[in-house]
Design a protein around this motif. Structure first.
Motif, PDB file in Angstrom:
ATOM      1  N   ALA A  69       0.777  -1.235   0.000  1.00  0.00           N
ATOM      2  CA  ALA A  69       0.000   0.000   0.000  1.00  0.00           C
ATOM      3  C   ALA A  69       0.811   1.288   0.000  1.00  0.00           C
ATOM      4  O   ALA A  69       0.234   2.368   0.205  1.00  0.00           O
ATOM      5  N   ASN A  70       2.108   1.233  -0.238  1.00  0.00           N
ATOM      6  CA  ASN A  70       2.894   2.477  -0.257  1.00  0.00           C
ATOM      7  C   ASN A  70       4.248   2.174  -0.875  1.00  0.00           C
ATOM      8  O   ASN A  70       5.212   1.895  -0.176  1.00  0.00           O
ATOM      9  N   LYS A 112      -1.315   4.916  -4.615  1.00  0.00           N
ATOM     10  CA  LYS A 112      -1.699   5.215  -3.233  1.00  0.00           C
ATOM     11  C   LYS A 112      -1.787   6.719  -3.025  1.00  0.00           C
ATOM     12  O   LYS A 112      -0.859   7.465  -3.344  1.00  0.00           O
TER      13      LYS A 112
END
Length: 638
Positions: A290-291, A349
């Motif tokens: 997620a990043n 993201k």
């Protein structure tokens, strides 16, 4: 990223256990090996081939929880060429086994289920942090400060011996420190490491604790204003020339990050090997990281190209609020150039706000007894923490960026904690739909800690998937002691409205947010079902009207996770033609007593029919539920 709960894996013991597990990788230890050999002789030379004329390479016989809508239960499955060739009765499955193929016969109580999908996790970051100075083993209560400082002292000694330029670590808890507003001070860190610059990220990933030398290296001499961030000050009533305290919030952390030695691809890959094995030990076969920055994309792409990636990964490339919306073009190019094999860089993201603990989550109404509405990262100009109006700032740049990403066919993965952040994200997605028309990009929004009831139906209307973290859905120490004081009792009683989201008709997927909290999906499923701590004392259910069923949450970790990643035709359920992504567990989480779900132990994990994880010797669950089992499994798994 979001907050770390009080039950975390013990990283050092995990790494030691996994080292043994990898060395014993080929052993058939969790199941009846002797029975499996005998069963193979029963089949003899008779084989049943699939439609391509090939017999099954692998057959598993026992309880099969398929998570398929039309046929949820079976007694056997067969795998050919990495694909599921048969799901049905045990006898038919056995007959498909080719001579020399592998037969696994489950013991009573054990079960097969689809590989789990973590839709919001930080695998590369977690692995990298585990190779540096993690503070995870320090107690999560106030008593953890002393052990943490000793760990930092030891890490600093090792850094000097290895000639490191910085001491880098993670995992400090706000409850360790007396000043809950400003966090830890540089002076406290100076006391254990003053001769090397040091930075330690907190347990929710939104703040950093630095020593005086790190402040000097980053040229932070005063509490200057930082767009989308905050430097905590020594003076309680800060002035322009106030000195920094030692805690940095949100974008202010970047001032130090820019001075750190660049992480090499070798370091990323070393972290990948550690983290990937840990996640396989929890039954994870696919995830969305997620990043992910450009160097991480390169590392993932290299791992996929060279066969080091045994996990199916979608990367959410980080979007930068300081750059124009035209960055969408660069993100799309990187997706097209770097996606290969099991890896796809097809998501982006967007951090819309921060977190409640540091009062950086963006709210529709101010924090209690303040004019502070949090930080809205994409507002132009961004509202400062002292804005008098929670409606300050124009999010036109966010709308334009999301519309461009949508046109490129990129999936948007949003971080939204506060109710204003949720609304801003939905508004941007609505603008993209208005500009581009409906799409199948499957945009999703993670965390959703505080939401306005008026925004609930918008998820279904806009086709936005709710990406939830069930493991957070009980009150940890910070929430018990601070939530009402920070946001008031009314809003504190509305946190994590999971059942409301489901009842509004939204699709859901589930994630752990590891390294912020435990990666164990079975602990998360138990917490989301009970809204209680997975470890004793369990306490009363927290906002019990928002509980959901275990089946709902297991679906979020399987079929829901596959759907959000555009892989529902490939994985997420055990059906003929899909990839042989499955796990063998020591109990069926759909049928055991609810408080035993968190103790579920993964015995084997398979990706594309290949065994990627094998646990040590184990048998099926016996006896009455152990009240301490949740603690052991959530802290010390596997």
């Amino acid at each position: 990223m979001m907050r770390r709960k009080s039950v975390l894996i013990k990283t050092l013991s995990v790494i030691l256990v996994l080292g043994w597990a990898i060395s014993a990788h080929s052993l058939v230890v969790p199941v009846k090996s002797s029975l499996a050999m005998a069963a193979m002789s029963d089949v003899g030379g008779r084989t049943v081939t699939d439609k391509d004329g090939r017999a099954a390479d692998l057959v598993v016989v026992g309880t099969v929880a398929t998570m398929a809508a039309g046929k949820p239960n079976a007694r056997g499955l067969a795998v050919t060429g990495g694909k599921i060739a048969f799901v049905g009765d045990a006898a038919s499955a056995r007959k498909r086994l080719r001579p020399g193929g592998r037969l696994i016969v489950l013991e009573p109580g054990q079960a097969v289920m689809p590989g789990l999908v973590d839709a919001h996790v930080h695998m590369l970051d977690a692995g990298l942090m585990l190779t540096r100075c993690p503070l995870d083993e320090a107690p999560r209560g106030p008593e953890g400060k002393g052990p943490a400082l000793e760990m930092i002292k030891e890490c600093s000694k090792r850094a000097r011996e290895k000639g490191k330029e910085w001491v880098i670590g993670s995992g400090w808890s706000l409850v360790w420190f007396d000043d809950k507003g400003r966090g830890p001070s540089a002076a406290e860190l100076d006391a254990v490491v003053a001769d090397l610059p040091a930075v330690f990220y907190d347990d929710n990933g939104h703040s950093a604790w630095v020593n005086s030398l790190a402040l000097t290296k980053a040229e932070i001499f005063t509490c200057k204003e930082v767009p989308r961030g905050r430097i905590e000050c020594i003076d309680e009533a800060p002035k322009p020339d106030s000195k920094p305290w030692g805690t940095l919030r949100e974008a202010a952390v970047n001032l130090v990050d820019e001075k750190l030695p660049e992480t090499t691809q070798e370091e990323w890959l070393a972290g990948l090997r550690v983290a990937q094995t840990i996640l396989h030990s929890h039954g994870i076969t696919m995830l969305q990281d997620a990043n992910v920055n450009p160097s991480m994309v390169n590392a993932y792409s290299e791992a996929a190209r060279t066969g080091q990636l045994t996990m199916k990964v979608v990367a959410a490339q980080i979007a930068d609020p300081s750059k124009p919306a035209s960055q969408a073009d660069e993100l799309a190019r990187r997706r097209d150039e770097k996606s290969t094999g099991r890896f796809s860089a097809s998501a982006v993201k967007i951090f819309i706000d921060g977190v409640l603990e540091s009062q950086t989550a963006a709210l529709l109404e101010p924090y209690v007894r303040t004019d502070d509405c949090g930080i809205l990262n994409w507002a132009t100009p961004p509202p400062t923490p002292t804005s008098s109006s929670c409606e300050a700032g124009d999010s036109g740049v966010l709308h334009e960026l999301v519309s461009r990403l949508d046109r490129h066919g990129l999936q948007v993965h949003m971080h939204a904690i506060g109710d204003r952040a949720v609304r801003e994200g939905l508004d941007a997605l609505a603008a993209a739909r208005l500009a581009n028309g409906p799409s199948d990009n499957r945009h999703h929004m993670a965390h959703l800690q505080l939401m306005s009831p008026a925004d609930l139906p918008r998820f279904r209307a806009l086709g936005v998937i709710a990406n939830v973290q069930p493991f957070w859905m009980f009150p940890d120490r910070w929430f018990e002691e601070n939530a009402e004081a920070v946001i008031g009792p009314e809003r504190a009683g509305q946190l994590y409205p999971l059942r409301s989201i489901v009842r509004a008709g939204a699709r859901i997927a589930a994630g752990s947010d590891w390294f912020v909290s435990s990666p164990n999906p079975f602990c998360a499923i138990q917490v989301g079902t009970t809204r209680q701590s997975p470890e004793p004392p369990f306490g009363a259910p927290w906002i019990p009207t928002e509980r959901v069923s275990r089946k709902t949450l297991l679906a979020a970790y399987t079929t829901g996770g596959a759907y959000v990643n555009h892989r529902e035709h490939e994985t997420g359920s055990l059906e003929v033609g899909k990839a042989a992504d499955f796990v063998i567990v020591d109990r069926n989480p759909l049928t055991v007593p609810v408080r035993r779900i968190s103790g579920t132990r993964v015995l084997k994990t398979f990706v594309d029919g290949e065994e990627v994880y094998a646990a040590g010797p184990a048998t099926g669950p016996q006896g009455d539920p152990d009240p301490e089992e949740g603690r052991r499994q959530c802290e010390d798994a596997p």
